[in-house]
Design a protein around this motif. Structure first.
Motif, PDB file in Angstrom:
ATOM      1  N   ASP B 198       1.206  -1.180   0.089  1.00 24.69           N
ATOM      2  CA  ASP B 198       0.363   0.227   0.408  1.00 24.69           C
ATOM      3  C   ASP B 198       1.057   1.793  -0.069  1.00 24.69           C
ATOM      4  O   ASP B 198       0.460   1.976  -0.907  1.00 24.69           O
ATOM      5  CB  ASP B 198      -0.915  -0.538   1.307  1.00 24.69           C
ATOM      6  CG  ASP B 198      -2.160  -1.323   1.482  1.00 24.69           C
ATOM      7  OD1 ASP B 198      -2.089  -1.755  -0.104  1.00 24.69           O
ATOM      8  OD2 ASP B 198      -2.100  -0.892   2.902  1.00 24.69           O
ATOM      9  N   TYR B 199       1.547   1.389   0.799  1.00 23.37           N
ATOM     10  CA  TYR B 199       2.836   2.611   0.633  1.00 23.37           C
ATOM     11  C   TYR B 199       3.617   2.940  -0.585  1.00 23.37           C
ATOM     12  O   TYR B 199       3.668   4.266  -1.112  1.00 23.37           O
ATOM     13  CB  TYR B 199       3.922   2.250   2.366  1.00 23.37           C
ATOM     14  CG  TYR B 199       2.770   1.901   3.843  1.00 23.37           C
ATOM     15  CD1 TYR B 199       1.892   2.666   3.607  1.00 23.37           C
ATOM     16  CD2 TYR B 199       4.051   1.726   4.782  1.00 23.37           C
ATOM     17  CE1 TYR B 199       0.844   2.283   4.643  1.00 23.37           C
ATOM     18  CE2 TYR B 199       3.136   1.619   5.625  1.00 23.37           C
ATOM     19  CZ  TYR B 199       2.095   1.585   5.892  1.00 23.37           C
ATOM     20  OH  TYR B 199       1.039   1.476   7.284  1.00 23.37           O
ATOM     21  N   ASN B 201       2.551   1.600  -3.145  1.00 23.52           N
ATOM     22  CA  ASN B 201       1.778   2.659  -4.284  1.00 23.52           C
ATOM     23  C   ASN B 201       1.240   4.027  -3.925  1.00 23.52           C
ATOM     24  O   ASN B 201       1.113   4.373  -4.873  1.00 23.52           O
ATOM     25  CB  ASN B 201       0.270   1.788  -4.318  1.00 23.52           C
ATOM     26  CG  ASN B 201       0.062   0.354  -4.922  1.00 23.52           C
ATOM     27  OD1 ASN B 201       1.310  -0.368  -5.332  1.00 23.52           O
ATOM     28  ND2 ASN B 201      -0.564  -0.805  -3.921  1.00 23.52           N
ATOM     29  N   VAL B 202       0.612   4.282  -2.839  1.00 25.11           N
ATOM     30  CA  VAL B 202       1.093   5.600  -2.638  1.00 25.11           C
ATOM     31  C   VAL B 202       2.365   6.555  -2.945  1.00 25.11           C
ATOM     32  O   VAL B 202       2.164   7.260  -3.641  1.00 25.11           O
ATOM     33  CB  VAL B 202       0.909   5.903  -0.576  1.00 25.11           C
ATOM     34  CG1 VAL B 202       0.889   7.418  -0.620  1.00 25.11           C
ATOM     35  CG2 VAL B 202      -0.096   5.292  -0.467  1.00 25.11           C
ATOM     36  N   LEU B 204       4.356   5.090  -6.100  1.00 28.01           N
ATOM     37  CA  LEU B 204       4.000   5.186  -6.830  1.00 28.01           C
ATOM     38  C   LEU B 204       2.948   6.184  -7.214  1.00 28.01           C
ATOM     39  O   LEU B 204       3.300   6.764  -8.652  1.00 28.01           O
ATOM     40  CB  LEU B 204       3.368   3.754  -7.448  1.00 28.01           C
ATOM     41  CG  LEU B 204       4.558   2.941  -7.654  1.00 28.01           C
ATOM     42  CD1 LEU B 204       4.435   1.304  -7.154  1.00 28.01           C
ATOM     43  CD2 LEU B 204       6.198   3.130  -8.497  1.00 28.01           C
ATOM     44  N   VAL B 205       1.712   6.355  -6.672  1.00 31.80           N
ATOM     45  CA  VAL B 205       0.360   7.285  -7.809  1.00 31.80           C
ATOM     46  C   VAL B 205       1.848   9.097  -7.392  1.00 31.80           C
ATOM     47  O   VAL B 205       1.541   9.105  -8.573  1.00 31.80           O
ATOM     48  CB  VAL B 205      -0.274   7.421  -6.827  1.00 31.80           C
ATOM     49  CG1 VAL B 205      -1.378   7.972  -6.795  1.00 31.80           C
ATOM     50  CG2 VAL B 205      -1.352   6.122  -7.026  1.00 31.80           C
ATOM     51  N   LEU B 206       2.001   8.951  -6.343  1.00 26.93           N
ATOM     52  CA  LEU B 206       2.611  10.747  -6.327  1.00 26.93           C
ATOM     53  C   LEU B 206       4.217  10.930  -7.067  1.00 26.93           C
ATOM     54  O   LEU B 206       4.352  11.331  -7.209  1.00 26.93           O
ATOM     55  CB  LEU B 206       2.309  10.265  -4.349  1.00 26.93           C
ATOM     56  CG  LEU B 206       2.076  10.745  -3.614  1.00 26.93           C
ATOM     57  CD1 LEU B 206       2.041  11.453  -2.401  1.00 26.93           C
ATOM     58  CD2 LEU B 206       0.838  11.715  -3.713  1.00 26.93           C
ATOM     59  N   ARG B 207       4.393   9.804  -7.569  1.00 29.37           N
ATOM     60  CA  ARG B 207       5.889   9.649  -8.232  1.00 29.37           C
ATOM     61  C   ARG B 207       6.525  10.245  -7.047  1.00 29.37           C
ATOM     62  O   ARG B 207       7.391  11.112  -7.795  1.00 29.37           O
ATOM     63  CB  ARG B 207       5.578   9.948  -9.463  1.00 29.37           C
ATOM     64  CG  ARG B 207       4.556  10.209 -10.489  1.00 29.37           C
ATOM     65  CD  ARG B 207       5.392  11.071 -12.216  1.00 29.37           C
ATOM     66  NE  ARG B 207       4.186   9.600 -12.925  1.00 29.37           N
ATOM     67  CZ  ARG B 207       4.003  10.573 -13.681  1.00 29.37           C
ATOM     68  NH1 ARG B 207       3.072  11.841 -13.782  1.00 29.37           N
ATOM     69  NH2 ARG B 207       3.252  10.040 -14.778  1.00 29.37           N
ATOM     70  N   LEU B 208       7.100   9.492  -5.550  1.00 28.46           N
ATOM     71  CA  LEU B 208       7.996  10.201  -5.108  1.00 28.46           C
ATOM     72  C   LEU B 208       9.043   9.834  -5.947  1.00 28.46           C
ATOM     73  O   LEU B 208       9.373   8.444  -6.517  1.00 28.46           O
ATOM     74  CB  LEU B 208       8.048   9.900  -3.958  1.00 28.46           C
ATOM     75  CG  LEU B 208       6.996  10.091  -2.995  1.00 28.46           C
ATOM     76  CD1 LEU B 208       6.722   9.181  -1.159  1.00 28.46           C
ATOM     77  CD2 LEU B 208       6.568  11.145  -2.625  1.00 28.46           C
ATOM     78  N   LYS B 216      11.031   9.795   3.265  1.00 28.49           N
ATOM     79  CA  LYS B 216       9.253   9.682   3.774  1.00 28.49           C
ATOM     80  C   LYS B 216       8.791   8.610   3.738  1.00 28.49           C
ATOM     81  O   LYS B 216       7.409   8.370   4.747  1.00 28.49           O
ATOM     82  CB  LYS B 216       8.446  10.341   2.764  1.00 28.49           C
ATOM     83  CG  LYS B 216       9.503  12.224   2.528  1.00 28.49           C
ATOM     84  CD  LYS B 216       8.415  13.162   2.516  1.00 28.49           C
ATOM     85  CE  LYS B 216       9.089  14.333   2.100  1.00 28.49           C
ATOM     86  NZ  LYS B 216       8.676  15.880   0.805  1.00 28.49           N
ATOM     87  N   ILE B 217       8.912   7.671   2.707  1.00 32.85           N
ATOM     88  CA  ILE B 217       8.170   6.640   2.971  1.00 32.85           C
ATOM     89  C   ILE B 217       9.614   5.263   3.899  1.00 32.85           C
ATOM     90  O   ILE B 217       9.280   4.334   4.609  1.00 32.85           O
ATOM     91  CB  ILE B 217       8.053   5.375   2.126  1.00 32.85           C
ATOM     92  CG1 ILE B 217       7.026   7.091   1.047  1.00 32.85           C
ATOM     93  CG2 ILE B 217       7.264   4.336   2.171  1.00 32.85           C
ATOM     94  CD1 ILE B 217       5.845   6.900   1.158  1.00 32.85           C
ATOM     95  N   PRO B 220      10.547   5.644   7.895  1.00 29.84           N
ATOM     96  CA  PRO B 220       9.923   6.097   9.039  1.00 29.84           C
ATOM     97  C   PRO B 220       8.594   4.291   9.152  1.00 29.84           C
ATOM     98  O   PRO B 220       8.547   4.053  10.077  1.00 29.84           O
ATOM     99  CB  PRO B 220       8.454   7.114   8.174  1.00 29.84           C
ATOM    100  CG  PRO B 220       8.780   7.490   7.213  1.00 29.84           C
ATOM    101  CD  PRO B 220      10.394   7.057   7.048  1.00 29.84           C
ATOM    102  N   ALA B 221       9.090   3.764   7.751  1.00 31.66           N
ATOM    103  CA  ALA B 221       7.662   2.935   7.580  1.00 31.66           C
ATOM    104  C   ALA B 221       8.919   1.477   8.340  1.00 31.66           C
ATOM    105  O   ALA B 221       8.303   0.358   8.897  1.00 31.66           O
ATOM    106  CB  ALA B 221       7.571   2.117   6.607  1.00 31.66           C
TER     107      ALA B 221
END
Lengths: 261, 301
Positions: B198-199, B201-202, B204-208, B216-217, B220-221
């Motif tokens: 899920d993270y 995918n987030v 990917l959608v945001l194109r980080l 950012k992912i 922290p994860a």
């Protein structure tokens, strides 16, 4: 005229020769709300992931305003089934992350803050902006997920069973919120669902999927009920009941779930 | 939260009678009620938490004393340790000469070595763990190496470290580094591999981009896993430093034990052991607290 969003002869096989989706074609107009309904396992989530760019199709392609899309991007924002909020960020932080990324170069810091708060207000979550996802309810999390997607100002909003994990009352509230926002902003929306009432209430068109393997579009139903639609008064409307019956017939007579059969 | 709410509520009740009664009476009231309201109700809770450990300690000391009571006992009992080594306990900060200093100073020297070795292990461990966790090829290439090397006992590295650095001080720090780094690498890698789709995918959608994804992912994860690795690592580092110092000499707590053994000061050794235990416990708690603070809210919600 080129179509706004075109799903063009999509096939998808995860292993060689076994197709999940076969020959799926669909054209969606700007500002249209389209639901995709089908039994679980029919590949409707796969179809949404292909439109989102998270999964590649085996054959065929997706075209947005005439341009092929083959990778994910904020122009096709996804509201995930399980909200997918980052638990270490606050409600505000989750939306702000998206806003900063999409509008980092076009909006000033203050504008980005206002933009974030504006979208939290749209989903009625502005008052909880300082809370962490673990401190709010499931429905609230999904509201934030919707705010995050809307704040990217997507060309197409993709909802992947957004209310599936919620209780019936919360689901109804969120459906009303989504309907109100979609009417106000004129979003183009594709929603995956397995809830017949939800599909009829929200959609301009309902796309019914046959069962897999090699699932495809079985039937498309135009829902020409006037908007705004009120869930209470609609229960007496014959147009509503007709639409509902047609979807139910499709799902439970002609394409019964193979396991349930 | 609830305690402060209780504390705030009685205030109006105290003011209300004061309006009608003399001011003289009022002075005594809040003080007595503070004791009654806050101290007395808390006492059973405090007692329930402090009495069992104190009883346990007393029991352990009693058994120890009994076992060492005989005139030809080879070990000193607690009373004898206190009589012989109380100076070490009462004044950890004395300096009588370059080699005759209090245990506090010796612990500080050891902690300094641990700090340097552990810091390097933290930075390199998280970096290597990130690489191994995010690349299947890096994992296949390096994981067997890590799995073998991590089972090498700390002291087995010491001769190599001494040969490489030609000095005992950096060699001891290297032993700490090499002891602590493996659990940090392995836990970081597991944490990164366990980042939910899920993270991703987030992101990917945001194109980080890679850097944004890392900061950012990923970090922290994986933070809860990383802190577990750090906690195991700091424990191992503290185990390693004492052993390494016994062999390399100098002024650390490890060498103090070795020195005391060579001059048959058993009581000093026992006091040093207690100090080492307390410091090791404190290190573990500190890293655990940092982890708790840094990963607030990271639990799934």
């Amino acid at each position: 005229m080129i179509p706004y969003l075109q799903i063009d002869h999509i096939d998808k096989a995860f292993t060689q020769g076994t197709y999940v989706l076969k020959g799926v074609s669909l054209t969606i107009n700007k500002g249209e709300f389209v639901s995709i309904i089908g039994h679980s396992g029919c590949g409707k989530s796969t179809l949404l992931n292909i439109v989102a760019g998270l999964t590649g199709p085996t054959n065929g392609g997706v075209f947005l305003e005439g341009r092929q899309v083959d990778e994910p991007g904020p122009d096709r924002a996804v509201v995930f089934q399980n909200h997918s909020l980052l638990p270490w960020l606050t409600v505000y932080g989750n939306v702000k992350l998206a806003v900063d990324k999409v509008f980092g170069s076009t909006k000033s810091r203050a504008e980005r803050h206002d933009w974030t708060m504006h979208h939290l207000q749209l989903v009625h979550m502005a008052h909880e902006h300082h809370k962490k996802p673990a401190e709010i309810s499931g429905g609230m999390k999904q509201r934030v997920g919707i705010a995050r997607a809307l704040a990217m100002e997507p060309k197409v909003l993709l909802l992947d069973e957004p209310f599936g994990a919620l209780d019936a009352l919360t689901r109804a509230q969120l459906q009303d919120t989504v309907q109100e926002i979609a009417a106000r902003l004129g979003n183009t929306v594709i929603m995956i669902t397995h809830d017949v009432d939800e599909a009829v209430l929200l959609s301009d068109r309902i796309v019914m999927m046959t069962n897999g393997p090699a699932a495809t579009i079985g039937e498309v139903l135009e829902v020409s009920l006037p908007r705004p639609r009120d869930r209470l008064s609609m229960t007496d409307s014959s147009a509503y009941l007709n639409a509902r019956t047609r979807v139910l017939r499709f799902l439970y007579e002609r394409h019964r779930h193979p396991v349930a059969a | 939260m609830s305690q402060s709410a209780i504390a705030a509520r009685p205030a109006p009740e105290q003011i209300a009678p004061a309006e009608g009664s003399a001011a003289v009476v009022q002075l005594g009231v809040p003080r007595r009620s503070f004791l009654r309201r806050h101290i007395l109700p808390a006492l059973p809770g405090i007692a329930a938490r402090t009495i069992p450990p104190l009883l346990g300690l007393a029991l352990a000391l009693g058994v120890w004393e009994l076992l060492c009571m005989g005139p030809d006992a080879s070990m000193p009992g607690p009373s004898k340790v206190w009589a012989e080594a109380k100076e070490l306990v009462l004044d950890p900060w004395f300096v009588y000469g370059p080699q005759d200093i209090g245990l506090g100073w010796r612990l500080l020297t050891s902690l300094q070595r641990v700090a340097v070795g552990f810091s390097i292990a933290t930075v390199m461990g998280i970096a290597l763990g990130t690489i191994v966790g995010s690349s299947t090829w890096a994992m296949r290439a390096l994981d067997p190496l890590f799995q073998v090397l991590r089972t090498v006992p700390p002291l087995a590295w010491l001769p190599i470290a001494l040969a490489a650095f030609r000095d005992s001080h950096p060699a001891a720090m290297f032993v700490i580094f090499i002891t602590a780094i493996w659990p940090i690498i392995i836990n970081t890698a597991v944490g990164i591999r366990n980042i939910p789709q899920d993270y991703r995918n987030v992101a990917l959608v945001l194109r980080l981009n890679h850097f944004e994804y890392f900061a950012k992912i990923m970090v922290p994860a994986a933070a809860p896993y990383i802190f577990t690795g750090l906690r195991i690592g700091v424990g191992l580092a503290w185990l390693g430093i004492v052993a390494a110092e016994m062999l390399t000499g100098g002024v650390g707590i490890g060498f103090f034990i070795w020195d005391a053994w060579n001059s048959s000061r058993l009581s000093d050794i026992i006091v040093a052991l207690i100090y080492i235990g307390v410091v090791g416990f404190a290190l573990d708690r500190i890293v655990a607290m940092l982890g708790h603070y840094a990963t607030r809210g990271t639990a799934k919600g």
